[in-house]
Write an enzyme that holds these catalytic residues in place. Sequence first.
Site, PDB file in Angstrom:
ATOM      1  N   CYS A  87       0.830  -1.202   0.000  1.00  0.00           N
ATOM      2  CA  CYS A  87       0.000   0.000   0.000  1.00  0.00           C
ATOM      3  C   CYS A  87       0.871   1.262   0.000  1.00  0.00           C
ATOM      4  CB  CYS A  87      -0.968  -0.044   1.184  1.00  0.00           C
ATOM      5  SG  CYS A  87      -2.300   1.156   1.062  1.00  0.00           S
ATOM      6  N   HIS A 196      -3.370  -5.797   1.214  1.00  0.00           N
ATOM      7  CA  HIS A 196      -2.620  -5.991   2.459  1.00  0.00           C
ATOM      8  C   HIS A 196      -2.510  -7.445   2.903  1.00  0.00           C
ATOM      9  CE1 HIS A 196      -2.303  -1.733   3.872  1.00  0.00           C
ATOM     10  NE2 HIS A 196      -3.256  -1.594   2.961  1.00  0.00           N
ATOM     11  N   GLU A 198      -0.587  -8.629   5.124  1.00  0.00           N
ATOM     12  CA  GLU A 198      -0.329  -8.731   6.576  1.00  0.00           C
ATOM     13  C   GLU A 198      -1.621  -8.721   7.387  1.00  0.00           C
ATOM     14  OE1 GLU A 198      -0.378  -6.071   4.912  1.00  0.00           O
ATOM     15  OE2 GLU A 198      -0.604  -4.260   6.104  1.00  0.00           O
TER      16      GLU A 198
END
Lengths: 224, 85
Positions: A87, A196, A198
């Site tokens: 991002c 994302h 994560e």
Amino acid sequence: MTTRVGVVTFPGSLDDRDAQRAVKLAGAEPVALWHGDKDLRQVDAVILPGGFSYGDYLRAGAIARFSPVMETIIEQARSGLPVLGICNGFQVLCESHLLPGALTRNDHLHFVCRDQRLRVENAATAWTSAYAAGQEITIPLKNGEGGYVADARTLDELEAEGRVVFRYLEVNPNGSRRDIAGVTNAAGNVVGLMPHPEHAVEELTGPSTDGLGFFTSVLKKLVS
Amino acid sequence: MARVVVDVMLKPEILDPQGQAVQRALPRLGFEGVTDVRQGKRFELEVAGPVDESVLARVREMAETFLANTVIEDFHVHVEEEAIR
């Protein structure tokens, strides 16, 4: 020896803790790196996390790109250090010219936050070897400036060289050219994407655990 | 003191959704006849000493490396007449 994966914190980073946690769940040691410190603390790989570094002033990633830590990261990325930009981290990598193209305001002007289906197009990079080429994954996406743009020649080159790593499936959430969600450099050690991984490493908090493969990929590469 | 202005605009081929939103809002406010709007940035640099070619060269370098992202933006540098203070 444990594999050390650095996660940079810029003023305005938001997802640095989540990235550290993902690194830990994958079995590596997360190392906090500070934007103002050139020292990479002998890490084996670096993650530039999501957020709004320097408040997105000037352009997203434009000021972070000139921070002291980035000087060292840019230099070492050119000689093979695995770097993942998520991002805002992807925006920083484009501003650094480690990756081609740029991220612009979403075409519909709204901030978008959704669980996004992606296809892994290239499973040979430092960050995607845990996947199979063509595999479909679902991970969160949240951005206001995620439209990937580059001139037609660059896009053709990326496609021809297999450097489009991820493509949006079902919906193009931000007007990215050719549904591109993530790209890599020619060597395959630097990868950037808007969604994302994560945030998709545990059943409890994510829509899937599809993101964990990013972190196990780099670990596998560094151990072998 | 002199003022050097750097105007930064998205390249013509880059979609400008902000400009489009402004353009679409205009008729609702009673401003007719505007067929396109592009939104950009303006930087006003107050420079110590006279502005000669070497100063302008430095400003262009500054614009190229930092103020504009030349992948998606064009820039234009010009000197502004001394402001009346």
